[in-house]
Enzyme design. Structure first.
Site, mmCIF file in Angstrom:
data_model
loop_
_atom_site.group_PDB
_atom_site.id
_atom_site.type_symbol
_atom_site.label_atom_id
_atom_site.label_comp_id
_atom_site.label_asym_id
_atom_site.label_seq_id
_atom_site.Cartn_x
_atom_site.Cartn_y
_atom_site.Cartn_z
ATOM 1 N N VAL A 88 77.692 -48.505 66.004
ATOM 2 C CA VAL A 88 79.062 -48.546 66.518
ATOM 3 C C VAL A 88 79.191 -49.609 67.605
ATOM 4 O O VAL A 88 80.123 -50.424 67.582
ATOM 5 C CB VAL A 88 79.494 -47.165 67.083
ATOM 6 C CG1 VAL A 88 80.896 -47.245 67.666
ATOM 7 C CG2 VAL A 88 79.425 -46.093 66.010
ATOM 8 N N LYS A 107 79.534 -27.077 61.950
ATOM 9 C CA LYS A 107 78.343 -27.924 62.049
ATOM 10 C C LYS A 107 77.180 -27.140 61.448
ATOM 11 O O LYS A 107 77.192 -25.905 61.428
ATOM 12 C CB LYS A 107 78.064 -28.207 63.526
ATOM 13 C CG LYS A 107 77.246 -29.439 63.783
ATOM 14 C CD LYS A 107 78.094 -30.702 63.867
ATOM 15 C CE LYS A 107 77.232 -31.934 64.051
ATOM 16 N NZ LYS A 107 78.010 -33.153 64.210
ATOM 17 N N GLY A 110 74.311 -49.563 74.561
ATOM 18 C CA GLY A 110 73.947 -49.245 73.181
ATOM 19 C C GLY A 110 74.712 -50.098 72.197
ATOM 20 O O GLY A 110 75.915 -49.873 71.961
ATOM 21 N N VAL A 111 74.030 -51.120 71.640
ATOM 22 C CA VAL A 111 74.697 -51.964 70.640
ATOM 23 C C VAL A 111 74.079 -51.702 69.261
ATOM 24 O O VAL A 111 73.499 -52.575 68.630
ATOM 25 C CB VAL A 111 74.691 -53.473 71.015
ATOM 26 C CG1 VAL A 111 75.906 -53.814 71.843
ATOM 27 C CG2 VAL A 111 73.423 -53.875 71.781
ATOM 28 N N GLY A 112 74.196 -50.446 68.834
ATOM 29 C CA GLY A 112 73.712 -50.031 67.518
ATOM 30 C C GLY A 112 74.840 -50.132 66.502
ATOM 31 O O GLY A 112 75.646 -51.080 66.537
HETATM 32 P P1 NAD Z 1 72.978 -45.885 66.773
HETATM 33 O O1 NAD Z 1 71.713 -45.105 66.849
HETATM 34 O O2 NAD Z 1 73.173 -46.844 65.655
HETATM 35 O O3 NAD Z 1 73.176 -46.732 68.124
HETATM 36 C C1 NAD Z 1 72.862 -46.224 69.381
HETATM 37 C C2 NAD Z 1 72.160 -47.349 70.127
HETATM 38 O O4 NAD Z 1 71.938 -46.935 71.472
HETATM 39 C C3 NAD Z 1 70.810 -47.701 69.536
HETATM 40 O O5 NAD Z 1 70.755 -49.088 69.296
HETATM 41 C C4 NAD Z 1 69.831 -47.270 70.620
HETATM 42 O O6 NAD Z 1 68.693 -48.094 70.677
HETATM 43 C C5 NAD Z 1 70.664 -47.386 71.866
HETATM 44 N N1 NAD Z 1 70.190 -46.578 72.988
HETATM 45 C C6 NAD Z 1 69.661 -45.326 72.958
HETATM 46 N N2 NAD Z 1 69.365 -44.925 74.217
HETATM 47 C C7 NAD Z 1 69.724 -45.931 75.044
HETATM 48 C C8 NAD Z 1 69.681 -46.120 76.441
HETATM 49 N N3 NAD Z 1 69.187 -45.190 77.250
HETATM 50 N N4 NAD Z 1 70.156 -47.274 76.952
HETATM 51 C C9 NAD Z 1 70.647 -48.221 76.138
HETATM 52 N N5 NAD Z 1 70.715 -48.108 74.801
HETATM 53 C C10 NAD Z 1 70.258 -46.978 74.263
HETATM 54 O O7 NAD Z 1 74.141 -44.826 66.838
HETATM 55 P P2 NAD Z 1 75.690 -45.050 66.520
HETATM 56 O O8 NAD Z 1 75.980 -44.558 65.165
HETATM 57 O O9 NAD Z 1 76.067 -46.422 66.917
HETATM 58 O O10 NAD Z 1 76.356 -44.029 67.542
HETATM 59 C C11 NAD Z 1 76.444 -44.310 68.921
HETATM 60 C C12 NAD Z 1 77.026 -43.109 69.651
HETATM 61 O O11 NAD Z 1 78.324 -42.824 69.139
HETATM 62 C C13 NAD Z 1 76.224 -41.824 69.486
HETATM 63 O O12 NAD Z 1 76.328 -41.081 70.683
HETATM 64 C C14 NAD Z 1 76.956 -41.097 68.380
HETATM 65 O O13 NAD Z 1 76.788 -39.700 68.466
HETATM 66 C C15 NAD Z 1 78.376 -41.483 68.669
HETATM 67 N N6 NAD Z 1 79.258 -41.423 67.481
HETATM 68 C C16 NAD Z 1 78.967 -42.177 66.394
HETATM 69 C C17 NAD Z 1 79.811 -42.118 65.282
HETATM 70 C C18 NAD Z 1 79.535 -42.948 64.062
HETATM 71 O O14 NAD Z 1 80.431 -43.078 63.209
HETATM 72 N N7 NAD Z 1 78.364 -43.531 63.928
HETATM 73 C C19 NAD Z 1 80.957 -41.298 65.307
HETATM 74 C C20 NAD Z 1 81.239 -40.563 66.461
HETATM 75 C C21 NAD Z 1 80.385 -40.631 67.548
#
Ligand code: NAD
Length: 357
Positions: free
Chosen positions: A184, A80, A180-182
């Site tokens: 992923v 990392k 969290g509906v971002g």
């Molecule tokens: P993202 O930022 O697109 O989505 C995260 C969502 O969580 C956002 O919409 C945010 O507003 C919401 N959020 C933050 N704090 C919150 C809370 N306290 N309560 C409710 N919602 C909250 O991120 P992502 O890419 O979707 O990743 C989500 C998680 O998965 C992260 O922890 C990331 O490290 C992990 N992850 C992602 C990937 C990837 O391919 N993107 C791979 C492995 C792990």
């Protein structure tokens, strides 16, 4: 600051520090283990309060990548990088090119990727100075967002957990709470909806919640209510350490399975979940779809069926974890660690030898 005796050092092969006065770059690259292949992991840019905080973060994250890639059956090690600075104010093309030179100086032992505070476009600038950037194929073209693959892997993992828990992977009528509906979480929600599940969602961005309510008929709940719903499955897809002393007694679910990294605040929380009869799918096993995707991008292999089959192997890996946990009484997360260590060939410490005896 101590390095070799640092609590998060855990036999890292190499930790490199770099400073460039011209561009203002201050960065650390940690290479935890390269037994299975070059160390691949994201490059995070963050306003760390201190150098110590940056070191702790990079060591913890790079070790995690070794375990994640080993469990995903990839010929990759764990590493990392962190850039110390504010991504909104301190990032410049010069700084990113300087980071590219730093990465290049490790001669391919470390391969970078996007992470919090860095983007696909940033990887292209870094790629001007090094070829050790994931997904950069012939020049400076990046392979793209791994979130759909991560979401698919989590969906596969949820089905494996359902099969183990209820004897069937059918999710029809199962109630799932998604925190969290971002990127992923929303994609996962779609897959679950198509599989017949009933959804409950929360997010700190109202737009994200409305999208899930309107498009997927999900029920919106508050950030606090998400822990108190008596649903079948809790899928954390927002942030880490959400299974902690404050939340653990509120969770009345059968399965916890989601994308977020480092979901357990402490390892002892895995023991509490086991004792409560909650099946926990270790985060770095279930969320490996993204790294699997990045691996194929890095290799320049564009074979969707192959990538999909590899992501689907997450289900079999989890089934092995669940079975070994049942057979030994250990937690699913400690079983996953042991399997990963078998795969990447962790050199035993005196403590491990004592435990094995
Ligand atoms: P993202 O930022 O697109 O989505 C995260 C969502 O969580 C956002 O919409 C945010 O507003 C919401 N959020 C933050 N704090 C919150 C809370 N306290 N309560 C409710 N919602 C909250 O991120 P992502 O890419 O979707 O990743 C989500 C998680 O998965 C992260 O922890 C990331 O490290 C992990 N992850 C992602 C990937 C990837 O391919 N993107 C791979 C492995 C792990």
């Amino acid at each position: 600051m101590s390095i070799f005796s640092h609590p998060a050092y855990d036999m890292h092969e190499q930790v490199a520090f770099y400073q460039d006065a011209n561009s203002g770059l201050k960065a650390i690259i940690a290479v935890h283990n390269t037994n299975l292949g070059p160390a691949l992991g994201g490059c995070r840019m963050w306003t760390y309060a201190s150098d110590e905080e940056a070191l702790y973060d990079v060591l913890r994250l790079s070790r995690g990548m070794t375990y994640k890639s080993a469990m995903a059956g990839l010929e990759l090690g764990g590493g990392k990088a962190v850039i110390i600075g504010d991504p909104r104010k301190d990032k410049s093309p010069e700084l990113l090119r300087s980071m590219g030179e730093f990465i290049n100086s490790l001669g391919g032992r470390y391969i970078t990727a996007e992470d919090s505070g860095t983007s696909v476009a940033d990887m292209e600038v870094i790629g001007e100075r090094t070829k050790f950037v994931s997904g950069v194929v012939e020049g400076a073209e990046h392979g793209g967002d791994p979130s759909p693959s991560t979401a698919y892997g989590v969906f596969v993992g949820i089905k494996a957990a359902a099969k183990h828990r209820w004897g069937s992977e059918d999710l029809t009528g199962r109630k799932v709470a998604i925190q969290g509906v971002g990127n992923v979480g929303f994609r996962l929600a779609k897959l679950l909806k198509d599989a017949g599940a009933e959804l409950f969602v929360t997010d700190i961005f109202a737009d994200n919640v409305s999208r899930a309510v309107q498009e997927l008929d999900a029920t919106a709940v508050t950030a606090e209510e998400i822990f108190d719903l008596g649903v079948d499955i809790f899928a954390p897809c927002a942030l880490g350490a959400i299974i902690n002393d404050k939340t653990i007694d509120r969770l009345k679910v059968a399965i916890i399975a989601g994308a977020a990294n480092n979901q357990l605040a402490e390892e002892r929380h895995a023991e509490i979940l086991r004792d409560k009869g909650i099946l926990y799918t270790p985060d770095y096993v279930i969320n490996a779809g993204g790294i699997i995707d990045v691996f194929y991008q890095h290799k320049g292999i564009q074979d969707d069926a192959k990538v999909q089959a590899h992501i689907e192997s997450i289900g079999a890996t989890l089934a092995e974890v669940f079975e070994r946990a049942d057979a030994t009484g250990k937690t699913t997360s400690s079983v996953a660690d042991v399997i990963a260590e078998e795969r990447f060939g962790k050199r035993p410490t005196n403590g491990d030898v004592d435990q094995a005896a």
